[in-house]
Each structure stands twice: as C-alpha cells, then as structure tokens.
Design an enzyme around this catalytic site. Structure first.
Site, short mmCIF file in Angstrom:
data_model
loop_
_atom_site.label_atom_id
_atom_site.label_comp_id
_atom_site.label_asym_id
_atom_site.label_seq_id
_atom_site.Cartn_x
_atom_site.Cartn_y
_atom_site.Cartn_z
N SER A 10 0.84 -1.24 0.17
CA SER A 10 -0.03 -0.02 -0.16
C SER A 10 1.00 1.40 -0.05
O SER A 10 1.59 1.36 0.96
CB SER A 10 -1.01 -0.07 1.29
N HIS A 33 -1.23 -1.31 -4.14
CA HIS A 33 -2.48 -1.05 -3.49
C HIS A 33 -2.68 0.40 -3.21
O HIS A 33 -1.73 1.17 -2.69
CB HIS A 33 -2.70 -1.89 -2.08
N ASP A 35 -4.82 3.66 -1.61
CA ASP A 35 -5.81 3.68 -0.86
C ASP A 35 -6.36 5.19 -1.02
O ASP A 35 -5.70 6.15 -0.86
CB ASP A 35 -5.27 3.70 0.58
N MET A 37 -8.72 8.22 0.24
CA MET A 37 -9.66 8.50 1.72
C MET A 37 -10.27 9.71 1.38
O MET A 37 -9.22 10.87 1.02
CB MET A 37 -8.71 8.54 2.69
N HIS A 66 -8.50 1.07 -3.86
CA HIS A 66 -9.39 0.98 -2.67
C HIS A 66 -10.06 2.33 -2.24
O HIS A 66 -9.43 3.19 -1.58
CB HIS A 66 -8.58 0.30 -1.45
N MET A 68 -12.23 4.34 -0.10
CA MET A 68 -12.56 4.74 1.15
C MET A 68 -13.23 6.24 0.84
O MET A 68 -13.05 7.31 1.61
CB MET A 68 -11.78 4.74 2.00
N MET A 137 -11.64 -5.71 5.51
CA MET A 137 -11.01 -5.05 6.17
C MET A 137 -10.40 -5.76 7.49
O MET A 137 -11.50 -5.93 8.14
CB MET A 137 -11.62 -3.66 6.39
N GLY A 144 -2.89 3.75 8.08
CA GLY A 144 -1.92 2.50 8.03
C GLY A 144 -1.48 2.37 9.38
O GLY A 144 -1.46 3.21 10.44
N ASP A 175 -6.75 -6.74 4.39
CA ASP A 175 -6.02 -5.28 4.33
C ASP A 175 -6.16 -4.68 5.80
O ASP A 175 -7.22 -4.54 6.51
CB ASP A 175 -6.81 -4.27 3.51
N GLY A 177 -2.80 -4.23 8.95
CA GLY A 177 -2.13 -4.84 10.20
C GLY A 177 -1.41 -6.27 9.72
O GLY A 177 -1.40 -7.10 10.45
N GLY A 197 1.15 -2.40 4.14
CA GLY A 197 1.60 -1.13 4.12
C GLY A 197 2.77 -0.96 4.92
O GLY A 197 4.20 -1.02 4.69
C1 DX5 Z 1 -6.39 1.19 6.00
C2 DX5 Z 1 -5.83 1.02 4.31
C3 DX5 Z 1 -4.70 0.17 4.24
C4 DX5 Z 1 -3.27 0.38 4.98
C5 DX5 Z 1 -2.77 -0.68 5.45
O1 DX5 Z 1 -7.35 2.35 5.68
O2 DX5 Z 1 -7.00 0.47 3.77
O3 DX5 Z 1 -4.48 -0.21 2.83
O4 DX5 Z 1 -2.54 1.19 4.20
O5 DX5 Z 1 -1.56 -0.58 6.02
P1 DX5 Z 1 -0.99 -1.34 7.07
O6 DX5 Z 1 -0.41 -2.73 6.30
O7 DX5 Z 1 0.11 -0.51 7.73
O8 DX5 Z 1 -1.94 -1.54 8.20
ZN ZN Z 2 -6.62 -0.39 1.64
#
Ligand code: DX5
Ligand code: ZN
Length: 225
Positions: A10, A33, A35, A37, A66, A68, A137, A144, A175, A177, A197
């Site tokens: 990500s 990936h 993201d 937002m 993705h 959001m 999710m 992240g 996606d 953690g 990420g």
């Molecule tokens: C969270 C995002 C993830 C994020 C993952 O809202 O959708 O894609 O970047 O990051 P890590 O892998 O650090 O949890």
């Molecule tokens: Zn994501």
C-alpha cells in the site's frame, strides 16, 4: 483459491516525496494497492486521481484502487479513466452495488467490494457471484500501521464458505495490520491477496520484507489446501 499469494504493498505508507523510487523498491510484489480517503467516509485524506496517474506511469504492476469514499457510484468512470486495474468500493458507502460492479466490468476492469470490520459477511449473499474480489478489512479503515483485528480470521472463513456455497471463486483480499508474523494465519483462513503497508515500507529492505510475507502467506495456503 489461488495457489500463490498475491502481495499488494500500500503506497499510503510510502515516502510520497520519492514515489517513483518507492515503487521501484517494491517491484518484486504482485500488485500496488492505492488507498483513496475522502475525509468523510474515513477520518483522513490521502490522494486523488492525478497521483494515481503518476503511480501508473511509474510501475508495471496492476494497481488495486481501494476507494474509502462516500458516493463511490459517482466516481467509477473517473477512477477507471485514471487507470485503476482493480476498483474496490465499500459496501457501506455504495447506493447501487450491482450497478457499480456492472459498470466496472463494462469498462474491462476487475470489481471488488470491501467490508468494514463491523459489517456482516452475509451482506455478500446476493452480490458475491458478481464480484472478482471481496476485500475483508482487518482494521477500521483510515490509517496505516494499525493492529490486525483477530476476529477478521473468522470473517475470512465465512466469506470463503459463502463463496463455496454459491459455487463462485472471487479472490479474497485482506487489508490492515498484516506482516510476515500473521500472513500464514490470514492465508490459512482463506486469503489470496494481502495488502501490506507499514510492514513493507517500514522495512529497510523492502524486497526481503515482501519475500518474507510471501513465504509466510504461501505456508498458510499450503496448510489450508
Ligand atoms: C487502511 C488502508 C490500508 C493501509 C494498510 O485504511 O486501507 O490499505 O494502508 O496499512 P498497514 O499494512 O500498515 O496496516
Ligand atoms: Zn486499503
């Protein structure tokens, strides 16, 4: 289920000041990936359409977008025009899921739908056969670097069971953690695509981090099969 796990770093966790080099550094992955937002659906802002065009110019990997964002219905064409190879919207934000998926397919891209941690997997019941991929999710979206929510494993199994009961085979993406320490458990539960990420961009050696996560994920897949 795929034989080999797909690793999707990500770029939310990348250094945006050197985005092209960061993308080169994760070239051994399978997808990128991206993201998006909007500060409404999630309490954070990331990047928009023009940065996606920059990402597309600087990677040969497929880009998994993705969204959001609220009202994804209104922006499907704009994200496909900008180069999304896989376009994922949130079930909680969409008004007409079926129409969005049909439009993505008409434009020749892959359609995915995401579920927040608090959303039941059973909302997939009447739409799973239309989807190329389901995104589970494993953190609440917005940031992240959050901790993996353990109950996601049960949800991944439920999505897999639902797909099997319907006789369909969407990819299952997970996606939030994920790192080498839990990729095996996530894949053992049924995941095909791992979004990573901070566990990749936070590592000094990104290629090694990707290799470790891949090995762990593939161990989980072997255990499952
Ligand atoms: C969270 C995002 C993830 C994020 C993952 O809202 O959708 O894609 O970047 O990051 P890590 O892998 O650090 O949890
Ligand atoms: Zn994501």
């Amino acid at each position: 289920m795929l034989d080999n796990v797909i690793i999707a770093p990500s770029v939310l966790s990348a250094d945006f000041g050197r985005l092209a080099e960061e993308l080169d550094d994760v070239a051994t992955a399978d997808w990128i990936h991206y993201d998006v937002m909007d500060g409404h659906f999630v309490p954070n802002l990331s990047f928009g359409l023009s940065i996606l065009k920059t990402v597309k110019k600087n990677t040969s990997l497929p880009v998994d977008v993705h969204l959001m964002i609220t009202n994804p219905d209104e922006m499907v064409d704009a994200w496909l025009d900008a180069g999304a190879d896989v376009l994922c919207f949130h079930q909680e934000a969409a008004t007409h899921c079926h129409r969005i998926i049909s439009r993505i397919h008409e434009r020749g891209a892959k359609a995915a739908m995401a579920l927040n941690p608090g959303t039941s997997p059973y909302v997939l019941d009447s739409i799973i056969s239309e989807l190329d991929m389901v995104l589970v999710m494993s953190v609440n979206p917005g940031y992240g670097g959050q901790a993996f929510i353990e109950s996601s494993l049960e949800k991944i199994r439920a999505v897999r069971a639902l797909a099997e009961a319907r006789g369909v085979h969407p990819l299952i993406e997970v996606d939030g953690g994920i790192g080498a320490g839990n990729a095996d458990l996530v894949c053992d539960a049924g995941a095909d695509v791992l979004v990573v990420g901070s566990s990749v961009f936070g590592a000094d050696d990104r290629a090694q981090a990707i290799a470790d996560i891949r090995a762990s994920g593939n161990r989980g897949k072997v255990k499952r099969s």
